[in-house]
Design a protein around this motif. Structure first.
Motif, mmCIF file in Angstrom:
data_model
loop_
_atom_site.group_PDB
_atom_site.id
_atom_site.type_symbol
_atom_site.label_atom_id
_atom_site.label_comp_id
_atom_site.label_asym_id
_atom_site.label_seq_id
_atom_site.Cartn_x
_atom_site.Cartn_y
_atom_site.Cartn_z
ATOM 1 N N PRO A 139 53.105 53.330 55.953
ATOM 2 C CA PRO A 139 52.535 54.612 55.533
ATOM 3 C C PRO A 139 51.040 54.593 55.231
ATOM 4 O O PRO A 139 50.450 55.637 54.985
ATOM 5 C CB PRO A 139 53.313 54.913 54.252
ATOM 6 N N TYR A 140 50.412 53.404 55.267
ATOM 7 C CA TYR A 140 49.043 53.303 54.772
ATOM 8 C C TYR A 140 47.999 53.484 55.867
ATOM 9 O O TYR A 140 48.217 53.136 57.029
ATOM 10 C CB TYR A 140 48.841 51.951 54.087
ATOM 11 N N ILE A 141 46.848 53.980 55.464
ATOM 12 C CA ILE A 141 45.719 54.160 56.377
ATOM 13 C C ILE A 141 44.442 53.758 55.662
ATOM 14 O O ILE A 141 44.411 53.592 54.441
ATOM 15 C CB ILE A 141 45.596 55.624 56.860
ATOM 16 N N GLY A 142 43.363 53.624 56.440
ATOM 17 C CA GLY A 142 42.063 53.350 55.842
ATOM 18 C C GLY A 142 41.766 51.871 55.700
ATOM 19 O O GLY A 142 42.481 51.016 56.212
ATOM 20 N N GLU A 143 40.674 51.576 55.005
ATOM 21 C CA GLU A 143 40.204 50.202 54.868
ATOM 22 C C GLU A 143 41.219 49.333 54.143
ATOM 23 O O GLU A 143 41.999 49.803 53.317
ATOM 24 C CB GLU A 143 38.866 50.183 54.112
ATOM 25 N N GLN A 144 41.218 48.037 54.496
ATOM 26 C CA GLN A 144 42.161 47.111 53.902
ATOM 27 C C GLN A 144 41.459 45.820 53.470
ATOM 28 O O GLN A 144 40.437 45.428 54.032
ATOM 29 C CB GLN A 144 43.320 46.761 54.860
ATOM 30 N N LYS A 145 42.037 45.199 52.477
ATOM 31 C CA LYS A 145 41.573 43.890 52.040
ATOM 32 C C LYS A 145 41.873 42.883 53.146
ATOM 33 O O LYS A 145 42.965 42.877 53.715
ATOM 34 C CB LYS A 145 42.309 43.486 50.756
ATOM 35 N N VAL A 146 40.894 42.006 53.460
ATOM 36 C CA VAL A 146 41.073 41.003 54.503
ATOM 37 C C VAL A 146 40.827 39.620 53.908
ATOM 38 O O VAL A 146 39.824 39.378 53.232
ATOM 39 C CB VAL A 146 40.105 41.231 55.684
ATOM 40 N N TYR A 147 41.761 38.714 54.144
ATOM 41 C CA TYR A 147 41.644 37.326 53.702
ATOM 42 C C TYR A 147 41.335 36.471 54.925
ATOM 43 O O TYR A 147 42.076 36.480 55.905
ATOM 44 C CB TYR A 147 42.956 36.867 53.046
ATOM 45 N N LYS A 148 40.211 35.729 54.870
ATOM 46 C CA LYS A 148 39.772 34.938 56.006
ATOM 47 C C LYS A 148 39.984 33.448 55.735
ATOM 48 O O LYS A 148 40.025 33.018 54.590
ATOM 49 C CB LYS A 148 38.296 35.229 56.301
ATOM 50 N N PRO A 149 40.144 32.644 56.806
ATOM 51 C CA PRO A 149 40.394 31.206 56.620
ATOM 52 C C PRO A 149 39.324 30.534 55.777
ATOM 53 O O PRO A 149 38.138 30.845 55.875
ATOM 54 C CB PRO A 149 40.390 30.678 58.064
ATOM 55 N N GLY A 150 39.761 29.620 54.938
ATOM 56 C CA GLY A 150 38.854 28.901 54.043
ATOM 57 C C GLY A 150 39.533 28.641 52.713
ATOM 58 O O GLY A 150 40.688 29.024 52.504
ATOM 59 N N THR A 151 38.833 27.995 51.817
ATOM 60 C CA THR A 151 39.356 27.729 50.479
ATOM 61 C C THR A 151 38.648 28.651 49.496
ATOM 62 O O THR A 151 37.413 28.681 49.436
ATOM 63 C CB THR A 151 39.138 26.260 50.078
ATOM 64 N N TYR A 152 39.417 29.404 48.731
ATOM 65 C CA TYR A 152 38.859 30.409 47.825
ATOM 66 C C TYR A 152 39.544 30.346 46.463
ATOM 67 O O TYR A 152 40.688 29.903 46.349
ATOM 68 C CB TYR A 152 39.063 31.816 48.396
ATOM 69 N N HIS A 153 38.817 30.818 45.462
ATOM 70 C CA HIS A 153 39.445 31.034 44.156
ATOM 71 C C HIS A 153 39.845 32.502 44.101
ATOM 72 O O HIS A 153 38.989 33.393 44.069
ATOM 73 C CB HIS A 153 38.490 30.703 43.013
ATOM 74 N N LEU A 154 41.141 32.747 44.137
ATOM 75 C CA LEU A 154 41.666 34.103 44.198
ATOM 76 C C LEU A 154 41.977 34.639 42.806
ATOM 77 O O LEU A 154 42.508 33.919 41.952
ATOM 78 C CB LEU A 154 42.943 34.141 45.042
ATOM 79 N N LYS A 155 41.636 35.903 42.591
ATOM 80 C CA LYS A 155 42.069 36.574 41.381
ATOM 81 C C LYS A 155 43.583 36.781 41.470
ATOM 82 O O LYS A 155 44.180 36.673 42.534
ATOM 83 C CB LYS A 155 41.352 37.918 41.235
ATOM 84 N N ALA A 156 44.192 37.111 40.332
ATOM 85 C CA ALA A 156 45.645 37.243 40.301
ATOM 86 C C ALA A 156 46.137 38.278 41.317
ATOM 87 O O ALA A 156 47.095 38.029 42.054
ATOM 88 C CB ALA A 156 46.108 37.606 38.895
ATOM 89 N N TRP A 157 45.473 39.437 41.374
ATOM 90 C CA TRP A 157 45.937 40.480 42.291
ATOM 91 C C TRP A 157 45.762 40.063 43.743
ATOM 92 O O TRP A 157 46.568 40.420 44.607
ATOM 93 C CB TRP A 157 45.236 41.805 42.018
ATOM 94 N N GLU A 158 44.706 39.276 44.029
ATOM 95 C CA GLU A 158 44.488 38.804 45.392
ATOM 96 C C GLU A 158 45.566 37.799 45.799
ATOM 97 O O GLU A 158 46.104 37.858 46.906
ATOM 98 C CB GLU A 158 43.105 38.146 45.499
ATOM 99 N N ALA A 159 45.869 36.864 44.893
ATOM 100 C CA ALA A 159 46.880 35.856 45.199
ATOM 101 C C ALA A 159 48.236 36.502 45.452
ATOM 102 O O ALA A 159 48.932 36.174 46.420
ATOM 103 C CB ALA A 159 46.980 34.853 44.046
#
Length: 377
Positions: free
Chosen positions: A223-243
């Protein structure tokens, strides 16, 4: 001195207990947001568990009774009210060998098309369905209400029947929404992202994506449209909502839920390393935040009077660097006449792997079958 020691002991006990809980889940045991059912269940978790209160009150009298090999079943569910039948969108089994120094994790595909056993408590007569619906068939307690703990019993019966594992030594139901609080208390998590993943649900700022007007009734598959969060290859420190968002994604991935399974296992391993790092373990402030975040969301039960602290001490020699992520490949099940999709089936060789789990010979099996190892984990 006596007075001062008396004040310090409860704090030490509480910190050690919550550390034990962190150690358990991230080592394949149970740091749970939602409800945890930790118990020496028999015959597929038919037996109930005795809930214990504050883990600080628990003694270490039972830690010697917790010996490998151990099999632990974890089910992840989305936040639901008691009137909504629960679905286990994530099912992970952790095996700890007799040596008690390693953890092997494997995921059961949520869409696996299996025989779900009959369940007397709800009057369910048994039948073939996707394995993630087992909790739903076993959860009804009348008056339109559902109990996830009761549903977990049928899920356990189903997984036992599938794998041949007669009983599980521990079990957990993990509420994904509540788990966010624990990750926040740990300051996020540093982990490796192994492929480009686009969020189905969130914008780059973490807010929900817009919905198509015709999907306001929540009946659209996408049902969703519009911009989206994108996770790209690499090592990152993710916030709780991102993880949490990252490990829930399967749409658009080359191997759909199989890729998501790998990402969830990577997440558990990353959390394990972080929980065992000096920055968390030796910092009382961070540990207290984890304890406070767990709050009423952590329910613990065990047989023979064992506590979270007992489990933590029993698993103290686990090495997070030795956590092995297993992949169980599969393929679709279709009606030969109509080509209707029913779900997934496991690839050949899976039963041999389950036999290795039952015999506590996973290491030998993987040496002969390295293709079962998730090499990106």
């Amino acid at each position: 001195m006596a007075k001062s020691a008396k004040r310090r002991t409860p704090l030490w006990a509480r910190l050690t207990a919550i550390f034990g809980g962190v150690l358990m889940v991230t080592s394949g045991g149970v740091l749970v947001t939602g409800q945890a059912l930790i118990s020496k269940y028999t015959s597929g978790l038919d037996a109930g568990s005795t809930l214990v209160g504050d883990p600080a009150e628990g003694a270490t009298k039972g830690s010697a009774e917790i010996k490998g090999p151990l099999n632990i079943l974890m089910a992840g569910i989305d936040p639901r009210d008691e009137k909504t039948p629960p679905l286990s969108d994530s099912i992970i089994v952790a095996h700890i060998p007799a040596s008690m120094d390693q953890v092997y994790m494997f995921s059961i595909p949520r869409d696996l098309y299996v025989d779900i056993p009959a369940f007397k408590a709800t009057g369910f007569g048994g039948g073939k369905a996707k394995i993630n619906s087992a909790m739903s068939y076993g959860s009804s307690v009348g008056n339109g209400k559902h109990d996830v703990r009761q549903g977990f019993q049928l899920l356990t019966k189903t997984v036992s029947q599938l794998t041949g594992i007669d009983s599980f030594d521990a079990g957990a139901i993990i509420n994904f929404g509540g788990f966010k609080k624990i990750v926040e208390a740990m300051g996020g998590v540093t982990m490796k992202i192994d492929m480009t993943v686009k969020s189905e649900h969130l914008k780059p700022n973490g807010k929900p994506r817009d919905r198509r007007p015709e999907c306001a009734d929540n009946k659209c598959d996408h049902p969703y449209i519009g911009e989206q969060k994108v996770y790209k290859p690499g090592t990152y420190h993710l916030k709780a909502w991102e993880a949490l968002d990252y490990v829930r994604q399967r749409y658009g991935l080359p191997n759909s839920d199989y890729d998501r399974q790998r990402h969830q296992q990577q997440f558990i391993k990353a959390m394990a390393k972080q929980a065992m790092s000096k920055g968390v373990v030796t910092n009382p402030s961070k540990m207290l935040k984890i304890l406070d975040a767990a709050g009423d969301a952590l329910t613990f039960g065990a047989a023979n009077g064992t506590s979270v602290l007992d489990w933590g001490l029993a698993l103290k020699d686990l090495n997070t660097d030795n956590m092995v992520s297993i992949k169980l490949d599969g393929g679709g099940v279709f009606d030969p006449a109509t080509n209707r999709y029913y779900g997934e089936k496991l690839a050949d060789g899976s039963q041999a792997f389950f036999q290795a789990v039952r015999d506590d010979k996973i290491q030998e099996f993987l040496l002969a079958h390295p293709e079962f190892i998730n090499k990106n984990s």
